[in-house]
Write an enzyme that holds these catalytic residues in place. Structure first.
Site, PDB file in Angstrom:
ATOM      1  N   ALA A  88       4.521   6.008   6.568  1.00  0.00           N
ATOM      2  CA  ALA A  88       4.822   5.319   7.837  1.00  0.00           C
ATOM      3  C   ALA A  88       6.304   5.470   8.173  1.00  0.00           C
ATOM      4  O   ALA A  88       6.679   5.815   9.299  1.00  0.00           O
ATOM      5  CB  ALA A  88       4.434   3.847   7.739  1.00  0.00           C
ATOM      6  N   SER A 100       0.824  -1.209   0.000  1.00  0.00           N
ATOM      7  CA  SER A 100       0.000   0.000   0.000  1.00  0.00           C
ATOM      8  C   SER A 100       0.855   1.255   0.000  1.00  0.00           C
ATOM      9  O   SER A 100       2.045   1.226   0.343  1.00  0.00           O
ATOM     10  CB  SER A 100      -0.959   0.017   1.198  1.00  0.00           C
ATOM     11  OG  SER A 100      -0.468   0.802   2.251  1.00  0.00           O
ATOM     12  N   ILE A 101       0.218   2.360  -0.365  1.00  0.00           N
ATOM     13  CA  ILE A 101       0.880   3.671  -0.401  1.00  0.00           C
ATOM     14  C   ILE A 101       1.307   4.131   0.992  1.00  0.00           C
ATOM     15  O   ILE A 101       2.196   4.960   1.140  1.00  0.00           O
ATOM     16  CB  ILE A 101      -0.064   4.713  -1.045  1.00  0.00           C
ATOM     17  CG1 ILE A 101       0.728   5.966  -1.464  1.00  0.00           C
ATOM     18  CG2 ILE A 101      -1.248   5.055  -0.120  1.00  0.00           C
ATOM     19  CD1 ILE A 101      -0.037   6.888  -2.398  1.00  0.00           C
ATOM     20  N   LYS A 102       0.691   3.560   2.024  1.00  0.00           N
ATOM     21  CA  LYS A 102       0.957   4.011   3.395  1.00  0.00           C
ATOM     22  C   LYS A 102       2.368   3.681   3.865  1.00  0.00           C
ATOM     23  O   LYS A 102       2.840   4.247   4.853  1.00  0.00           O
ATOM     24  CB  LYS A 102      -0.059   3.391   4.360  1.00  0.00           C
ATOM     25  CG  LYS A 102      -1.512   3.735   4.069  1.00  0.00           C
ATOM     26  CD  LYS A 102      -1.838   5.162   4.410  1.00  0.00           C
ATOM     27  CE  LYS A 102      -3.340   5.406   4.401  1.00  0.00           C
ATOM     28  NZ  LYS A 102      -3.695   6.751   4.809  1.00  0.00           N
ATOM     29  N   ASP A 103       3.065   2.776   3.158  1.00  0.00           N
ATOM     30  CA  ASP A 103       4.456   2.487   3.520  1.00  0.00           C
ATOM     31  C   ASP A 103       5.290   3.764   3.493  1.00  0.00           C
ATOM     32  O   ASP A 103       6.181   3.963   4.323  1.00  0.00           O
ATOM     33  CB  ASP A 103       5.077   1.487   2.527  1.00  0.00           C
ATOM     34  CG  ASP A 103       4.482   0.094   2.623  1.00  0.00           C
ATOM     35  OD1 ASP A 103       3.645  -0.132   3.506  1.00  0.00           O
ATOM     36  OD2 ASP A 103       4.862  -0.761   1.812  1.00  0.00           O
TER      37      ASP A 103
END
Length: 453
Positions: free
Chosen positions: A47, A41-44
């Protein structure tokens, strides 16, 4: 060439032209496939950025515990980074999120606490409140707070924006993004508008969320807030990362359209993505009249379809919510193709001999058993044979003595796949209540008849 750890593989995700799902939409439509990040996901991106900023500022100390409220994807990025960097993780999430997301977080060694969805953010039971309380109680802990931590937006300003600008050779005219924390759209949009102020930034919202009305009127309307199914976008508060000055407009997409479009992306483009991608494409199609043939549109595909196997990619889940109808045979359509015959039943007080005679005369193998008109069990040829071999004197006994559990009940929207799985050695049929309240029976023969008919 090799990477020193998995975190170094984050970013530089591909841009892929969409060809089939956007038929009738003017322009070149490109999808930014963020599922190729190691956490899918793009959230890596954000984060790791939030952790690195916290390390530099001293908020996150060696051996500390990361505590965050997350729907799953940010948690995955944080958990992955925590493994490499030596931190523990505790995540709070809502009972709306897919089981796959929660299981994935636990697979990375995180502790996950599931909280109710349908409560105010200030409610002590909400996943926001629980994570804040844990931060106060757990020694040496740090809460990234992805909603208000501007490292979230900054990650996309530094990474996602430049990548898109370079990949489109500066030709991008529109960016379409589902908005949750607001980090992706605000950071990416800010960078792109600095490069070309004429680029349009479109945010995709959902019904039950406050973003669209707030952008258009400046009013935070609590009456707009209600529970919704779509994951990863929409909010019931205003995160600091949502930069309303960067976003040109919001478009709302229904839960149903988002869910069905998510499936269509997989079926028509071969790209296996999550719920927010379906919402983004649904919103883009709704806005197609604002586009011209020469436009170059980039749509962010945030996360991977594997996190939604029990939801958008499960036909029974869709049918239960009225999102999918009659694409496959259902109990309702099987009944419609069935001959209109009266269901044969026997009262519990009828004798075993009467059951034998009924089975013979009607040429059937199992019969529902009723008590005061309610179906309470069933009797089968095999049950009678087993009972009589043990005790031939049972012929005159009431069938209540040898009946077994009733056939499974299904509703009219139950798919043929589910019905077939319920029909086995123990159950040669299922029962269903039709629209008039009448109980009907569906046998294996009825299923075969419906398929071949």
């Amino acid at each position: 060439m090799w990477y020193n750890n998995i975190l170094e593989t984050i970013g530089n995700t591909p841009l892929v032209k969409l060809n089939t799902i956007i038929k009738g939409v003017p322009g070149t439509i490109l999808a930014k496939i963020e599922t190729t990040n190691p956490g899918n996901s793009i959230k890596d991106r954000m984060a790791v950025k939030m952790i690195e900023d916290a390390e530099k500022s001293g908020k996150l100390k060696p051996g500390g515990t990361i505590i965050e409220g997350t729907s799953g994807n940010t948690g995955m990025g944080l958990a992955m980074a925590a493994i490499i960097k030596g931190y523990k993780c505790i995540f709070t999430t809502t009972d709306k999120q897919s089981k796959e997301k929660v299981d994935a977080l636990r697979a990375f060694g995180a502790e996950v606490i599931v909280c109710p969805t349908n409560v105010e953010p200030e409610d002590p039971r909400s996943y926001y409140s629980v994570s804040s309380r844990l931060e106060r109680e757990v020694p040496n802990s740090w809460k990234p707070n992805q909603y208000d931590n501007l490292a979230n937006s900054q990650a996309h300003y530094e990474q996602t924006g430049p990548e898109i600008w370079e990949q489109t050779e500066g030709k991008i005219t529109h960016l379409v993004v589902g908005v949750g924390t607001g980090g992706t759209i605000s950071g990416t949009g800010k960078y792109l508008k600095e490069k070309n102020p004429n680029i349009k930034i479109w945010g995709i919202d959902t019904y039950g969320s406050v973003f669209k009305k707030y952008k258009e009127t400046g009013i935070f309307d609590k009456d707009e807030i209600y529970p919704y199914i779509t994951e990863g976008i929409g909010e019931d508060f205003l995160p600091a990362n949502v930069n309303f000055d960067v976003i040109d407009l919001f478009e709302k997409v229904t839960d149903k359209d988002a869910a069905l479009m998510t499936r269509d992306i997989a079926r028509k483009e071969g790209i296996f993505v999550g719920n927010s991608a379906g919402a983004a494409i649904g919103g883009l199609i709704q806005l197609k009249d604002k586009l011209k043939p020469e436009d170059v549109v980039v749509v962010i595909f945030h996360d991977h379809g594997s996190r939604y196997m029990g939801k958008m990619y499960n036909e029974d889940w869709l049918r239960e919510r009225g999102f999918l109808q009659d694409e496959k045979l259902t109990a309702k359509s099987i009944l419609a193709k069935k001959e209109n015959t009266e269901i044969v039943t026997l009262d519990t007080q009828k004798s075993v001999l009467e059951a034998i005679n009924t089975i013979k005369s009607m040429n059937i193998s199992q019969i529902p058993v009723t008590q005061q008109g309610m179906i309470v069990g069933k009797i089968a040829e095999s049950d009678i044979l087993s009972a009589l071999l043990e005790n031939p004197g049972l012929k005159s006994a009431p069938i209540s003595e040898i009946m077994t559990a009733t056939f499974p009940f299904v509703d009219l929207n139950t798919s043929i796949d589910k019905i077939s799985s319920l029909i086995n050695k123990e159950n040669s049929a299922v029962l269903v209540e039709d629209e008039t309240g009448k109980i009907e029976i569906i046998t294996q023969y009825d299923i075969i008849n419906a398929i071949s008919g």
